[in-house]
Write a protein that holds these residues in place. Structure first.
Motif, PDB file in Angstrom:
ATOM      1  N   GLU A 119      -3.130   6.571  10.634  1.00 47.84           N
ATOM      2  CA  GLU A 119      -3.232   8.019  10.454  1.00 47.84           C
ATOM      3  C   GLU A 119      -3.238   8.350   8.962  1.00 47.84           C
ATOM      4  N   VAL A 120      -4.039   9.369   8.603  1.00 50.57           N
ATOM      5  CA  VAL A 120      -4.372   9.569   7.202  1.00 50.57           C
ATOM      6  C   VAL A 120      -4.117  11.007   6.754  1.00 50.57           C
ATOM      7  N   VAL A 121      -3.494  11.140   5.586  1.00 56.25           N
ATOM      8  CA  VAL A 121      -3.335  12.438   4.914  1.00 56.25           C
ATOM      9  C   VAL A 121      -4.294  12.439   3.726  1.00 56.25           C
ATOM     10  N   VAL A 122      -5.222  13.398   3.698  1.00 54.58           N
ATOM     11  CA  VAL A 122      -6.178  13.466   2.587  1.00 54.58           C
ATOM     12  C   VAL A 122      -5.790  14.600   1.643  1.00 54.58           C
ATOM     13  N   LEU A 123      -5.588  14.255   0.370  1.00 50.99           N
ATOM     14  CA  LEU A 123      -5.404  15.265  -0.670  1.00 50.99           C
ATOM     15  C   LEU A 123      -6.710  15.357  -1.445  1.00 50.99           C
ATOM     16  N   THR A 171      -1.093   6.694   5.864  1.00 49.66           N
ATOM     17  CA  THR A 171      -1.930   6.383   4.708  1.00 49.66           C
ATOM     18  C   THR A 171      -2.249   7.661   3.924  1.00 49.66           C
ATOM     19  N   LEU A 172      -2.173   7.556   2.615  1.00 45.36           N
ATOM     20  CA  LEU A 172      -2.498   8.680   1.730  1.00 45.36           C
ATOM     21  C   LEU A 172      -3.843   8.427   1.059  1.00 45.36           C
ATOM     22  N   VAL A 173      -4.720   9.422   1.083  1.00 45.34           N
ATOM     23  CA  VAL A 173      -6.016   9.288   0.413  1.00 45.34           C
ATOM     24  C   VAL A 173      -6.110  10.345  -0.682  1.00 45.34           C
ATOM     25  N   ASN A 206      -6.047  20.701   0.254  1.00 42.22           N
ATOM     26  CA  ASN A 206      -7.048  20.871  -0.805  1.00 42.22           C
ATOM     27  C   ASN A 206      -6.504  21.800  -1.885  1.00 42.22           C
ATOM     28  N   ILE A 207      -6.634  21.364  -3.124  1.00 43.12           N
ATOM     29  CA  ILE A 207      -6.099  22.126  -4.256  1.00 43.12           C
ATOM     30  C   ILE A 207      -7.262  22.553  -5.142  1.00 43.12           C
TER      31      ILE A 207
END
Ligand code: ZN
Length: 333
Positions: A119-123, A171-173, A206-207
């Motif tokens: 599982e993925v967290v996308v910044l 997982t961090l992207v 999203n920043i």
């Protein structure tokens, strides 16, 4: 006897690791957020929004100055390139999008998770800006130098956590997208050609512009605010988690006005998170509002409020940390 002792010791160590995974993570949120340093953010943004970066126009001959700066940062920290990139670059071929005249690159780094690694967290933040027009360099300190440097410092905080034995569960992207200013091209390309399974992408944070105070909050004297857009559009639980983190650690004033369905600005559709949202991935878009320097050559680094930028960066780190380490992914509505 010796063997028994070794077995016992191993048992204790693995038991200890398990304990860290299950209970201790969320207690460490603030400690790791506090590794994010205002002085470092300031120094990096002064570089990233300097004239040497030539306005970072996507597809221009100058874009590599920005992409190499980002790539070198991850390399130096030993944070890996995302799989199927070429040395961190996801290249958009020439001719893919009408307004992109040269090839352009997303820069994508990642930190693998542990027991929930699939599982993925996308910044995300866009690395490009408007380039040079009529001899003027558009530095884009707030847009989106602020988001770019924020993500890099969030990645560094995760890395420091790993060095202390706290590898995130998910997982961090760290996705630096190109071509936002020309039409959200980098995020469109990423979501059309995902490097991590979109079904397993649990959230996109999203920043895009978090270093300034808009006129209204200036007048009201409330600098400690942030607009959040889209946080309950696909998942009420995501909004709830985000509020809990804020209430516990930062007490920032969250302003949700742009979530109004009839809002004429339509910001929900106007930055890179939208390409995730349309794929049914819950998003939060972090934004300080527009100001007189927005899309002008006067969006320069000395106008950034670095105390505030640092505080907002910590908040977003804490939110990402919580989402990466809690037991369940946010439920879709
Ligand atoms: Zn922007």
């Amino acid at each position: 006897m010796k063997n028994l002792l070794i077995i016992l010791l191993f048992g204790m160590i693995s038991c200890n690791t398990q304990n860290i995974q299950k209970t201790d993570y969320l207690q460490k949120t603030e400690a790791f957020a506090n590794t994010i340093q205002q002085e470092e953010i300031k120094e990096m943004l002064y570089t990233y929004a300097s004239d040497e970066f030539m306005g970072r126009e996507a597809g221009s001959e100058h874009e590599h100055i920005a992409t190499e700066y980002i790539r070198d940062f991850y390399k130096k920290l030993n944070i890996d390139a995302a799989p199927h990139t070429q040395d961190y670059y996801q290249t958009i071929p020439v001719g893919t999008y009408p307004r992109l005249t040269g090839k352009a690159n997303n820069v994508v780094a990642y930190i693998p998770g542990t027991d929930k690694a699939d599982e993925v967290v996308v910044l995300s933040a866009h690395l490009d800006h408007l380039g040079i027009k009529e001899g003027k360099i558009y530095n884009g300190a707030d847009d989106d130098g602020s988001g770019t440097i924020a993500i890099m410092n969030i990645a560094k905080a995760f890395k420091q956590a790993i060095d202390k034995g706290y590898q995130p569960r998910r997982t961090l992207v760290f996705l630096h997208v190109t071509g936002e200013e020309k039409g959200l091209y980098g995020s469109k390309y990423y979501t059309d050609n995902p490097l991590f399974d979109l079904d397993k992408t649990i959230v996109n944070l999203n920043i895009d512009m978090i270093g300034r105070v808009d006129d209204e909050h200036q007048v009201k004297g409330i600098p400690n605010y942030l607009y959040l857009i889209g946080s309950d559009m696909l998942s009420d639980e995501l909004k709830q988690i985000s509020e809990e983190v804020n209430n516990q650690y930062y007490q920032m004033e969250f302003d949700y006005r742009y979530d109004a369905p009839d809002d004429p600005n339509r910001f929900y559709y106007r930055s890179d998170h939208y390409n995730f949202a349309k794929n049914n991935i819950p998003v939060i878009f972090y934004f300080n509002g527009t100001h007189a320097d927005y899309h002008q050559d006067t969006d320069t680094p000395e106008k950034i409020d670095y105390r505030l930028l640092t505080q907002r960066t910590k908040l977003i780190f804490a939110t990402a940390w919580t989402l990466a380490n809690r037991e369940d992914r946010p439920k879709l509505n």
